[in-house]
Structure formats: C-alpha cells, structure tokens
Design a protein around this motif. Structure first.
Motif, PDB file in Angstrom:
ATOM      1  N   PHE A  44     -27.902  53.494  18.983  1.00  0.00           N
ATOM      2  CA  PHE A  44     -27.799  54.394  17.806  1.00  0.00           C
ATOM      3  C   PHE A  44     -28.684  53.623  16.712  1.00  0.00           C
ATOM      4  O   PHE A  44     -28.245  53.493  15.622  1.00  0.00           O
ATOM      5  N   PRO A  45     -29.809  53.595  16.806  1.00  0.00           N
ATOM      6  CA  PRO A  45     -30.844  52.802  15.920  1.00  0.00           C
ATOM      7  C   PRO A  45     -30.839  53.662  14.544  1.00  0.00           C
ATOM      8  O   PRO A  45     -30.980  53.009  13.741  1.00  0.00           O
ATOM      9  N   ASP A  46     -30.480  55.021  14.492  1.00  0.00           N
ATOM     10  CA  ASP A  46     -30.701  55.663  13.078  1.00  0.00           C
ATOM     11  C   ASP A  46     -29.577  56.212  12.691  1.00  0.00           C
ATOM     12  O   ASP A  46     -29.448  56.611  11.493  1.00  0.00           O
ATOM     13  N   GLY A  47     -28.328  55.951  13.442  1.00  0.00           N
ATOM     14  CA  GLY A  47     -27.051  56.135  12.811  1.00  0.00           C
ATOM     15  C   GLY A  47     -26.922  57.355  12.448  1.00  0.00           C
ATOM     16  O   GLY A  47     -26.927  58.411  13.076  1.00  0.00           O
ATOM     17  N   GLU A  48     -26.432  57.460  10.989  1.00  0.00           N
ATOM     18  CA  GLU A  48     -26.232  58.877  10.281  1.00  0.00           C
ATOM     19  C   GLU A  48     -27.201  59.876  10.155  1.00  0.00           C
ATOM     20  O   GLU A  48     -26.766  61.050  10.345  1.00  0.00           O
ATOM     21  N   GLN A  49     -28.434  59.405  10.331  1.00  0.00           N
ATOM     22  CA  GLN A  49     -29.439  60.345  10.450  1.00  0.00           C
ATOM     23  C   GLN A  49     -29.669  61.060  11.661  1.00  0.00           C
ATOM     24  O   GLN A  49     -29.859  62.234  12.097  1.00  0.00           O
ATOM     25  N   ALA A  50     -29.374  60.385  12.784  1.00  0.00           N
ATOM     26  CA  ALA A  50     -29.232  60.952  14.020  1.00  0.00           C
ATOM     27  C   ALA A  50     -28.196  61.777  14.257  1.00  0.00           C
ATOM     28  O   ALA A  50     -28.335  62.874  14.939  1.00  0.00           O
ATOM     29  N   GLN A  51     -26.854  61.628  13.804  1.00  0.00           N
ATOM     30  CA  GLN A  51     -25.720  62.400  14.047  1.00  0.00           C
ATOM     31  C   GLN A  51     -26.065  63.641  13.231  1.00  0.00           C
ATOM     32  O   GLN A  51     -25.823  64.730  13.354  1.00  0.00           O
ATOM     33  N   ARG A  52     -26.988  63.500  12.070  1.00  0.00           N
ATOM     34  CA  ARG A  52     -27.012  64.679  11.061  1.00  0.00           C
ATOM     35  C   ARG A  52     -27.865  65.507  11.781  1.00  0.00           C
ATOM     36  O   ARG A  52     -27.631  66.942  11.856  1.00  0.00           O
ATOM     37  N   SER A  53     -28.835  65.089  12.555  1.00  0.00           N
ATOM     38  CA  SER A  53     -29.852  66.083  13.121  1.00  0.00           C
ATOM     39  C   SER A  53     -29.193  66.748  14.255  1.00  0.00           C
ATOM     40  O   SER A  53     -29.504  67.850  14.704  1.00  0.00           O
ATOM     41  N   VAL A  54     -28.173  65.755  15.099  1.00  0.00           N
ATOM     42  CA  VAL A  54     -27.729  66.740  16.174  1.00  0.00           C
ATOM     43  C   VAL A  54     -26.898  67.876  15.618  1.00  0.00           C
ATOM     44  O   VAL A  54     -27.050  68.979  16.081  1.00  0.00           O
ATOM     45  N   VAL A  55     -26.036  67.649  14.441  1.00  0.00           N
ATOM     46  CA  VAL A  55     -25.137  68.619  14.099  1.00  0.00           C
ATOM     47  C   VAL A  55     -26.095  69.841  13.595  1.00  0.00           C
ATOM     48  O   VAL A  55     -25.858  70.795  13.936  1.00  0.00           O
ATOM     49  N   GLU A  56     -27.031  69.445  12.648  1.00  0.00           N
ATOM     50  CA  GLU A  56     -28.069  70.593  12.316  1.00  0.00           C
ATOM     51  C   GLU A  56     -28.861  71.281  13.399  1.00  0.00           C
ATOM     52  O   GLU A  56     -28.649  72.535  13.614  1.00  0.00           O
ATOM     53  N   LYS A  57     -29.228  70.640  14.424  1.00  0.00           N
ATOM     54  CA  LYS A  57     -29.686  71.425  15.603  1.00  0.00           C
ATOM     55  C   LYS A  57     -28.531  72.220  16.255  1.00  0.00           C
ATOM     56  O   LYS A  57     -28.999  73.400  16.511  1.00  0.00           O
ATOM     57  N   ILE A  58     -27.525  71.911  16.530  1.00  0.00           N
ATOM     58  CA  ILE A  58     -26.460  72.750  17.314  1.00  0.00           C
ATOM     59  C   ILE A  58     -26.192  73.693  16.678  1.00  0.00           C
ATOM     60  O   ILE A  58     -26.190  74.649  16.972  1.00  0.00           O
ATOM     61  N   CYS A  59     -25.896  73.537  15.380  1.00  0.00           N
ATOM     62  CA  CYS A  59     -25.428  74.518  14.246  1.00  0.00           C
ATOM     63  C   CYS A  59     -26.670  75.853  14.077  1.00  0.00           C
ATOM     64  O   CYS A  59     -26.243  76.864  13.844  1.00  0.00           O
ATOM     65  N   LEU A  60     -27.967  75.179  14.031  1.00  0.00           N
ATOM     66  CA  LEU A  60     -28.794  76.337  13.466  1.00  0.00           C
ATOM     67  C   LEU A  60     -29.725  76.800  14.576  1.00  0.00           C
ATOM     68  O   LEU A  60     -30.244  77.776  14.615  1.00  0.00           O
ATOM     69  N   GLU A  61     -30.189  75.837  15.526  1.00  0.00           N
ATOM     70  CA  GLU A  61     -31.190  76.262  16.433  1.00  0.00           C
ATOM     71  C   GLU A  61     -30.988  76.741  17.961  1.00  0.00           C
ATOM     72  O   GLU A  61     -31.774  77.206  18.555  1.00  0.00           O
ATOM     73  N   HIS A  62     -29.715  76.432  18.308  1.00  0.00           N
ATOM     74  CA  HIS A  62     -29.572  77.070  19.943  1.00  0.00           C
ATOM     75  C   HIS A  62     -29.028  78.214  19.926  1.00  0.00           C
ATOM     76  O   HIS A  62     -28.049  78.704  19.459  1.00  0.00           O
ATOM     77  N   GLU A  63     -29.723  79.103  20.723  1.00  0.00           N
ATOM     78  CA  GLU A  63     -29.543  80.340  20.768  1.00  0.00           C
ATOM     79  C   GLU A  63     -28.357  80.857  21.414  1.00  0.00           C
ATOM     80  O   GLU A  63     -27.793  82.187  21.304  1.00  0.00           O
ATOM     81  N   LYS A  64     -27.771  80.304  22.472  1.00  0.00           N
ATOM     82  CA  LYS A  64     -26.575  80.270  23.244  1.00  0.00           C
ATOM     83  C   LYS A  64     -25.396  79.524  22.550  1.00  0.00           C
ATOM     84  O   LYS A  64     -24.167  79.448  23.254  1.00  0.00           O
ATOM     85  N   THR A  65     -25.466  78.881  21.451  1.00  0.00           N
ATOM     86  CA  THR A  65     -24.534  77.981  20.929  1.00  0.00           C
ATOM     87  C   THR A  65     -23.550  79.113  20.133  1.00  0.00           C
ATOM     88  O   THR A  65     -24.305  79.781  18.931  1.00  0.00           O
ATOM     89  N   LEU A  66     -22.215  79.054  19.950  1.00  0.00           N
ATOM     90  CA  LEU A  66     -21.523  79.682  19.024  1.00  0.00           C
ATOM     91  C   LEU A  66     -20.859  78.693  18.218  1.00  0.00           C
ATOM     92  O   LEU A  66     -20.343  77.743  18.664  1.00  0.00           O
ATOM     93  N   VAL A  67     -20.652  78.813  16.906  1.00  0.00           N
ATOM     94  CA  VAL A  67     -20.157  77.777  16.008  1.00  0.00           C
ATOM     95  C   VAL A  67     -19.228  78.500  15.173  1.00  0.00           C
ATOM     96  O   VAL A  67     -19.467  79.500  14.516  1.00  0.00           O
ATOM     97  N   TRP A  68     -17.761  77.991  14.881  1.00  0.00           N
ATOM     98  CA  TRP A  68     -16.866  78.499  14.152  1.00  0.00           C
ATOM     99  C   TRP A  68     -16.464  77.344  13.186  1.00  0.00           C
ATOM    100  O   TRP A  68     -16.422  76.107  13.561  1.00  0.00           O
TER     101      TRP A  68
END
Length: 165
Positions: A44-68
C-alpha cells in the motif's frame, strides 16, 4: 433510526469516498500490524490515494457494477457495490460484493446487514444464482465477517502469504 437505501448518484461520490476512508482506517491499521511496516508499505505505497481511486473507479466506471447508498436523515451512512456476472448461456451466474462500508458513527446498528440483504435481493431479481464476497481474515475485518455471516454467507477460509524481499 429510519434507514433508506437508494441508488448511488455521482453527486454522492465524495461522501462515499470519505465514508470509506473513515470506515476502513482500522482495516489498514490491522494490515500494518499483521504484515509489518515493510510489507505493508510495499502493498500500500499510496495508502489513502489508492483507496480513493478504487472507490471512484468502482462507483463510476464499471458498467456491470451496481452501487447503492444507505441514508439516515439524509446523511449517507453506508454503501455497497456489487458486480453482476451473468452470461448469455447461464454459466458464471454470480454476483460479487466488491465494496461495503458503513460510517464508523453508524456501525453496529445493522446498516451493513441491511445493505447486504438489499443487494442480495437485487441480485436475485437480476437472475443471479450465487452471491460471492471476499474479505480479510485479519482483526480489522472482523466486523465485515460478522456482517456477511449475518446476511447468510458461508465462509470458505483462504490464506494468502506475503514476504518482503
């Protein structure tokens, strides 16, 4: 407490990211304790930034992902993201919980379990036959394991080893 679960909106993104950072802080502390600082910093070299990126990607970019998101009194208290893997021929008809987090101030009130039940129902409605979730076996993930067990998941223990070189 009145809980309302609704679809994620892009306007929710910063609240969801901040909630995840707060909710998962104990997890990352646990990782560092279990793994040691050297391995932790390699993973986890980037810590918080990596976590932010994962959440942003899953919430905004994945066409088969549903978020509530879960709300109490118009405050986002938790969220869940699921990927539906249904194929035309009926094979690999699974739904996977990718992310789940509940704000620390609202934990241990059943919100994670409610989000799980809600997501499982949506999976069933979509024709999904098997729900899957992966979580850590470390102390920081103990609340997540309890939440998944309350929602009816059956655990299959898995072990992953790390060694710094």
């Amino acid at each position: 407490m009145h809980l309302h679960i609704r679809p994620f909106s892009p306007d929710d993104l910063e609240d969801v990211v901040q909630l995840s950072l707060l909710a998962w802080t104990p997890v990352y502390r646990s990782f560092e304790q279990v793994l040691g600082t050297k391995i932790y910093s390699l993973l986890f070299p980037d810590g918080e930034q990596a976590q932010r990126s994962v959440v942003e990607k899953i919430c905004l970019e994945h066409e088969k992902t549903l978020v509530w998101v879960a709300e109490c009194d118009e405050v986002i208290t938790g969220f869940i993201a699921c990927t539906l893997n249904s194929q035309e021929n009926g094979q690999d008809n699974t739904g996977e919980v990718e992310l789940l987090a509940v704000h620390p101030e609202y934990q241990n009130q059943g919100i994670g379990t409610e989000l799980n039940h809600f997501a499982l129902e949506k999976m069933k409605e979509s024709g999904i036959k098997l729900a899957v979730v992966a979580t850590g076996g470390d102390p920081g993930h103990a609340p997540a394991r309890r939440t998944y067990e309350k929602a009816g998941y059956t655990a299959l223990p898995n072990v992953r080893y790390y060694q710094a070189l």
